[in-house]
Design an enzyme around this catalytic site. Sequence first.
Site, PDB file in Angstrom:
ATOM      1  N   ASP A 147      44.741  50.116  69.754  1.00 34.52           N
ATOM      2  CA  ASP A 147      46.169  50.093  70.175  1.00 34.52           C
ATOM      3  C   ASP A 147      46.445  50.683  71.325  1.00 34.52           C
ATOM      4  OD1 ASP A 147      48.670  50.599  70.361  1.00 34.52           O
ATOM      5  OD2 ASP A 147      49.247  51.233  68.633  1.00 34.52           O
ATOM      6  N   TYR A 191      65.429  28.330  72.292  1.00 34.08           N
ATOM      7  CA  TYR A 191      64.731  28.486  71.194  1.00 34.08           C
ATOM      8  C   TYR A 191      63.211  27.561  71.408  1.00 34.08           C
ATOM      9  CZ  TYR A 191      66.145  30.693  67.001  1.00 34.08           C
ATOM     10  OH  TYR A 191      66.332  31.856  65.975  1.00 34.08           O
ATOM     11  N   GLU A 205      60.133  28.293  69.254  1.00 30.65           N
ATOM     12  CA  GLU A 205      59.319  28.638  68.137  1.00 30.65           C
ATOM     13  C   GLU A 205      57.972  27.953  68.348  1.00 30.65           C
ATOM     14  OE1 GLU A 205      61.289  27.722  64.515  1.00 30.65           O
ATOM     15  OE2 GLU A 205      62.119  29.981  64.566  1.00 30.65           O
ATOM     16  N   LYS A 208      55.107  51.171  78.869  1.00 30.51           N
ATOM     17  CA  LYS A 208      54.653  52.424  79.068  1.00 30.51           C
ATOM     18  C   LYS A 208      53.824  52.515  80.434  1.00 30.51           C
ATOM     19  CE  LYS A 208      54.801  53.172  74.346  1.00 30.51           C
ATOM     20  NZ  LYS A 208      54.437  53.576  72.830  1.00 30.51           N
ATOM     21  N   ARG A 249      60.350  46.186  77.996  1.00 28.80           N
ATOM     22  CA  ARG A 249      60.184  46.692  76.647  1.00 28.80           C
ATOM     23  C   ARG A 249      59.808  45.251  76.018  1.00 28.80           C
ATOM     24  NH1 ARG A 249      61.160  51.163  74.500  1.00 28.80           N
ATOM     25  NH2 ARG A 249      61.598  51.762  76.364  1.00 28.80           N
ATOM     26  N   THR A 287      51.840  47.939  74.261  1.00 29.05           N
ATOM     27  CA  THR A 287      53.351  47.608  74.681  1.00 29.05           C
ATOM     28  C   THR A 287      53.128  47.343  76.232  1.00 29.05           C
ATOM     29  OG1 THR A 287      53.343  49.856  75.255  1.00 29.05           O
ATOM     30  CG2 THR A 287      54.374  49.486  73.161  1.00 29.05           C
TER      31      THR A 287
HETATM   32  C1  LIG Z   1      54.803  53.296  71.506  1.00 27.60           C
HETATM   33  C2  LIG Z   1      53.672  52.890  70.669  1.00 27.60           C
HETATM   34  C3  LIG Z   1      53.671  51.856  69.808  1.00 27.60           C
HETATM   35  C4  LIG Z   1      54.850  50.860  69.364  1.00 27.60           C
HETATM   36  O1  LIG Z   1      55.684  50.362  70.496  1.00 27.60           O
HETATM   37  P1  LIG Z   1      57.170  49.955  70.485  1.00 27.60           P
HETATM   38  O2  LIG Z   1      57.368  48.792  71.289  1.00 27.60           O
HETATM   39  O3  LIG Z   1      58.033  51.237  70.223  1.00 27.60           O
HETATM   40  O4  LIG Z   1      57.331  49.359  68.754  1.00 27.60           O
HETATM   41  C5  LIG Z   1      52.522  51.464  68.976  1.00 27.60           C
HETATM   42  N1  LIG Z   1      51.561  51.903  68.927  1.00 27.60           N
HETATM   43  C6  LIG Z   1      51.405  53.211  69.686  1.00 27.60           C
HETATM   44  C7  LIG Z   1      49.930  53.970  70.132  1.00 27.60           C
HETATM   45  C8  LIG Z   1      52.498  53.449  70.721  1.00 27.60           C
HETATM   46  O5  LIG Z   1      52.258  54.649  71.565  1.00 27.60           O
END
Ligand SMILES: *Cc1c(COP(=O)(O)O)cnc(C)c1O
Length: 419
Positions: free
Chosen positions: A206, A60, A62, A235, A241, A232
Amino acid sequence: MTEKGVWNGQEGLRTVDPEVYRTILAEAEREKNSLVMIASENYASRAVIEAQANVMTNKYAEGYPGARYYGGCEFVDRVERLAIDRVKRLFGSEHANVQPHSGSQANMAVYLSFLKPGDTILGMELSHGGHLTHGSPVSFSGKFFKPLFYRLDPETQRIDYDEVRSLARRHRPGMIVAGASAYPRLIDFSIFAEIARETGAYLMADMAHIAGLVAVGLHPSPVGHADFITSTNHKTLRGPRGGFILSREEYAEKLDKGVFPGTQGGPLMHIIAAKAVAFGEALGHEFADYQKQVLVNAATLANEILSHGFDLVSGGTDNHLILMDLTRKGITGLEAERILGKAGIVANKNTVPYDKQGPRVTSGLRLGTPALTTRGLKEAEIRLVARLIRDLLENPESEETLKRARGLVSELCDSFPIY
Ligand SMILES: *Cc1c(COP(=O)(O)O)cnc(C)c1O
């Protein structure tokens, strides 16, 4: 990886829980024997996967390094500091938070830290390439906030910055979101920043899909333009992840509070260890070469698919993905996904701008090159894959085409092992 596809050192799992062990094995086989063209997927390195399976899951922690609510945090502090320092270096950002459990949670933390419930979020419409967390009514983002959407220009199928500006002027959103999950073109963060400044909105970039490209300068960076940058790890960035957030120092305290205690409890320290490894890999020389090949492969794929008489949204690509518009071919995205899937090519159906089909059927197919590039495929193999896609989509009933395609997919998978 052992020949069976599970790491050495998992003998304990095999004995204690053979059912789960066998299921993981089956997934390893599936990954080994299919060509993944899902634009949001990739293969984390062996080192990244090893780093996730460690005792830090027991801890933990936090709070943040040096300011935890629990004792015994000296080593998790060290690993989180490593992750923070490396990601700041990678993107040239003043502040980083590496605790979000996912990209969606990163977005949630930003909204809840800097908006009040009911404030307006202006994002790209889901069916035009946006993400659920950019204001969709089925997501927290559309339930707690008032969503407003910009769409792609019907002619160019690119972001219509004039529409973004006029919507922002008219509705004065609290937050403008620049980013997408199925947009094959560059995003101009500087125009978004100008619009946000002019209309008094925060700008959140994002970069979940394009983070790997941004890291090596192959897509313009939102750093210096956006107030908050969410992403993220898993990707194009090819990490474990999870998610992270970047910002200027002035927002650091509020942002960190928005992650913990705002939206999360204890951080996943074993995953943060793996994030540190992935950021380290991304700082290495080979990572830029990898990203360059991702782009070359995507451009090759786009040109080949076009030369076979298919339509692409916006007519091509600047990044790691293409979006096929199958309307003129008379098959749906759902059918295309199934046809390719039977041959071992894994892709996903996707809406195209102004799609006449709903999100469960769609008229589009999204194809990305990050995973194939990690396997080592280059232009020649990508051309072969493009021909397979053409053959399969043009002869959906042909057993012979399917058989030939399966054979070629299997040869490619054997020639380009993942681990
Ligand atoms: C994949 C994605 C997310 C979310 O990611 P998760 O880890 O699946 O919650 C947010 N914004 C964009 C633009 C994405 O392509």
